[in-house]
Design a protein around this motif. Structure first.
Motif, mmCIF file in Angstrom:
data_model
loop_
_atom_site.group_PDB
_atom_site.id
_atom_site.type_symbol
_atom_site.label_atom_id
_atom_site.label_comp_id
_atom_site.label_asym_id
_atom_site.label_seq_id
_atom_site.Cartn_x
_atom_site.Cartn_y
_atom_site.Cartn_z
ATOM 1 N N LEU A 114 -3.640 1.265 -10.387
ATOM 2 C CA LEU A 114 -3.204 0.077 -10.267
ATOM 3 C C LEU A 114 -3.752 -0.627 -9.144
ATOM 4 O O LEU A 114 -4.239 -1.834 -9.396
ATOM 5 C CB LEU A 114 -1.482 0.144 -10.156
ATOM 6 C CG LEU A 114 -0.873 0.111 -11.155
ATOM 7 C CD1 LEU A 114 0.425 0.432 -11.063
ATOM 8 C CD2 LEU A 114 -0.871 -1.158 -12.294
ATOM 9 N N LEU A 137 5.153 -2.207 -11.667
ATOM 10 C CA LEU A 137 6.005 -1.214 -12.127
ATOM 11 C C LEU A 137 7.396 -1.367 -12.422
ATOM 12 O O LEU A 137 7.849 -1.114 -13.453
ATOM 13 C CB LEU A 137 5.822 -0.036 -11.358
ATOM 14 C CG LEU A 137 4.211 0.683 -11.516
ATOM 15 C CD1 LEU A 137 4.046 1.833 -10.122
ATOM 16 C CD2 LEU A 137 3.963 1.107 -12.569
ATOM 17 N N GLU A 138 7.892 -2.211 -11.272
ATOM 18 C CA GLU A 138 9.382 -2.583 -11.504
ATOM 19 C C GLU A 138 9.446 -3.402 -12.633
ATOM 20 O O GLU A 138 10.476 -3.319 -13.396
ATOM 21 C CB GLU A 138 9.772 -3.310 -10.073
ATOM 22 C CG GLU A 138 10.167 -2.054 -9.109
ATOM 23 C CD GLU A 138 10.346 -2.813 -7.655
ATOM 24 O OE1 GLU A 138 10.224 -3.924 -7.236
ATOM 25 O OE2 GLU A 138 10.711 -1.791 -6.935
ATOM 26 N N THR A 140 8.114 -3.714 -15.163
ATOM 27 C CA THR A 140 8.046 -3.040 -16.518
ATOM 28 C C THR A 140 8.863 -2.210 -16.862
ATOM 29 O O THR A 140 9.123 -1.460 -17.771
ATOM 30 C CB THR A 140 6.723 -2.494 -16.612
ATOM 31 O OG1 THR A 140 6.398 -1.397 -16.017
ATOM 32 C CG2 THR A 140 5.333 -3.561 -16.732
ATOM 33 N N ILE A 142 10.073 0.487 -14.738
ATOM 34 C CA ILE A 142 9.938 1.857 -14.343
ATOM 35 C C ILE A 142 10.984 2.102 -13.152
ATOM 36 O O ILE A 142 10.790 1.343 -12.144
ATOM 37 C CB ILE A 142 8.649 2.017 -13.819
ATOM 38 C CG1 ILE A 142 7.646 2.295 -15.293
ATOM 39 C CG2 ILE A 142 8.366 3.608 -13.231
ATOM 40 C CD1 ILE A 142 6.140 2.613 -15.057
ATOM 41 N N ALA A 145 10.221 2.916 -8.767
ATOM 42 C CA ALA A 145 8.826 2.600 -8.578
ATOM 43 C C ALA A 145 8.130 2.971 -7.400
ATOM 44 O O ALA A 145 6.992 3.581 -7.236
ATOM 45 C CB ALA A 145 8.396 1.224 -9.010
ATOM 46 N N ILE A 149 5.108 5.616 -7.535
ATOM 47 C CA ILE A 149 3.897 5.355 -7.508
ATOM 48 C C ILE A 149 2.565 6.234 -7.305
ATOM 49 O O ILE A 149 1.578 5.943 -7.796
ATOM 50 C CB ILE A 149 3.727 3.918 -6.885
ATOM 51 C CG1 ILE A 149 2.420 3.274 -6.835
ATOM 52 C CG2 ILE A 149 3.858 4.376 -5.150
ATOM 53 C CD1 ILE A 149 2.323 1.922 -6.307
ATOM 54 N N ARG A 163 4.584 1.725 -20.255
ATOM 55 C CA ARG A 163 4.751 0.720 -19.358
ATOM 56 C C ARG A 163 4.046 0.647 -18.126
ATOM 57 O O ARG A 163 3.453 -0.322 -17.633
ATOM 58 C CB ARG A 163 6.404 1.091 -18.670
ATOM 59 C CG ARG A 163 7.628 1.066 -19.721
ATOM 60 C CD ARG A 163 8.822 1.495 -19.080
ATOM 61 N NE ARG A 163 9.668 1.496 -20.103
ATOM 62 C CZ ARG A 163 10.605 0.528 -20.550
ATOM 63 N NH1 ARG A 163 10.693 -0.673 -19.812
ATOM 64 N NH2 ARG A 163 11.639 0.788 -21.533
ATOM 65 N N VAL A 164 3.453 1.957 -17.669
ATOM 66 C CA VAL A 164 2.378 1.925 -16.690
ATOM 67 C C VAL A 164 1.193 1.158 -17.210
ATOM 68 O O VAL A 164 0.682 0.322 -16.562
ATOM 69 C CB VAL A 164 1.991 3.150 -16.253
ATOM 70 C CG1 VAL A 164 0.793 3.278 -15.371
ATOM 71 C CG2 VAL A 164 3.230 4.159 -15.792
ATOM 72 N N ALA A 167 1.826 -2.590 -17.076
ATOM 73 C CA ALA A 167 1.725 -2.919 -15.683
ATOM 74 C C ALA A 167 0.201 -3.122 -15.457
ATOM 75 O O ALA A 167 -0.223 -4.150 -14.762
ATOM 76 C CB ALA A 167 2.323 -2.166 -14.738
#
Ligand SMILES: Nc1ncnc2c1ncn2[C@@H]1O[C@H](COP(=O)(O)OP(=O)(O)O)[C@@H](O)[C@H]1O
Ligand code: SF4
Ligand SMILES: [Mg+2]
Length: 334
Positions: A114, A137-138, A140, A142, A145, A149, A163-164, A167
């Motif tokens: 990321l 990440l939050e 989406t 997760i 996060a 991470i 989800r990652v 992001a």
């Protein structure tokens, strides 16, 4: 004149082969407004993925754009050099594919991936990029996060991995996301969550989404407009309610009949007999005519273009004849 965010004009994609040139997309036109979700549906092989690949400049050679234009905010992007297109791809267009593992490097922590993507496209310090990665990440969904991470892709479930990927696609705040069957590889229970997430993020960020799927239920849930593809062409396009409840193209009528939840009478499951033609054998005239119960003489001779139908635009001669499309060859099962 309102500016469309994405405009695809008369797109033709050819695939040269030893036995001649296949026309995989023929005269495909549509547009997506800022903040809009356009659903693209059709059976496997209709040309949905090729359309997405052409837009993001990732057509696999020897496939190539032979005609037409693709415009992002009024500027052509179909003729950019590779380096310029790579910048557009990360910065202005985000992509999400069916299998999250194709977008993630298994050997690199998700945070590092990321942060790298963020720093490639945005002028940010590593620390700021890390904070942005955590926030993405939050956003989406997760959990934890900040703690997760530095984990690697295999430490996440399929749904969390997707989800990652979302992001990652959002890393540079793109204007549009092209999502190609983003939930097909996931459990049914996770699919709805991911689709809802995409829709929410689109709305919050004013981001357009082109959502490719063969699942009409997904489209019904989240698209603003729908384009129906068949044999490399858009055969119907219009607002989601109109396409679902008042389709004009017999193929769309058949597709809609195949979603039980869309019908008050869930028992009436229509199926369209036959299969979509291969690229090597696309029938003349309307490519759907061998499967169409409403076909008449003209259909096998002349090819219809999109025309104004009562509630949508559809490529069907019945519209000119002023007849409402009846259900196609329907195997009505109990
Ligand atoms: N590299 C390729 N060589 C030959 N045919 C291809 C290639 N890529 C795609 N096709 C063909 O193009 C058509 C459209 O494919 P695709 O866009 O992947 O369909 P969809 O995503 O709607 O299922 C299919 O008939 C497919 O077999
Ligand atoms: S009525 Fe004719 S033009 Fe319309 S979908 Fe059927 S075959 Fe195609
Ligand atoms: Mg596909």
């Amino acid at each position: 004149m309102t500016q469309e965010l994405l405009e695809v004009r008369n797109l033709r994609v050819e695939i040269p082969t030893r036995r001649g040139t296949l026309v995989a997309l023929d005269d495909v036109s549509f547009s997506i407004a800022p903040g809009e979700v356009l659903g693209v549906v059709g059976e496997s092989g209709a040309g949905k993925s090729l359309t997405g690949a052409a837009i993001i400049g990732l057509l696999e050679p020897p496939g190539r754009i032979a005609q037409g234009e693709i415009l992002l905010n009024g500027e052509r992007i179909d003729n950019l050099r590779e380096e310029a297109m790579r910048r557009v791809r990360g910065r202005r267009i985000g992509a999400i594919f069916q299998d999250p593992l194709t977008s993630l490097n298994p050997l690199v922590s998700i945070g590092k991936q990321l942060i790298e993507t963020i720093q490639t496209h945005l002028d940010m310090s590593r620390a700021a990029a890390r904070e942005r990665a955590i926030a993405l990440l939050e956003s989406t969904g997760i959990p934890a996060a900040r703690e997760r991470i530095d984990h690697y892709p295999h430490q996440f479930s399929g749904g969390m991995r997707q989800r990652v990927v979302i992001a990652l696609a959002l890393a540079a705040d793109p204007e549009i996301i092209i999502a190609d069957e983003p939930t097909t590889a996931l459990d049914v229970s996770i699919q709805a969550q991911i689709i809802a997430l995409l829709k929410k993020l689109g709305r919050e960020r004013g981001m357009a989404v082109m959502l490719v799927t063969h699942d009409m239920g997904v489209i019904a849930d989240c698209a603003d407009r729908v384009a129906v593809m068949y044999a490399g062409r858009v055969v119907e396009i219009g607002p989601v309610k109109a396409v679902i409840h008042r389709p004009s193209h017999p193929y769309t009528v058949g597709l809609m009949g195949s979603i039980p939840s869309m019908k008050s009478d869930a028992k009436r499951l229509l199926q369209i007999d036959g299969a979509m033609p291969r690229l090597t054998a696309i029938p003349p005239g309307c490519a759907f005519h061998p499967r169409c119960a409403s076909a008449f003489a003209r259909c096998s001779k002349e090819r219809p273009d999109l025309m104004t139908a009562p509630q949508t635009r559809a490529a069907c001669w019945l519209i000119e004849e002023g007849t409402r499309a009846s259900a196609p060859l329907a195997a009505v099962s109990d």
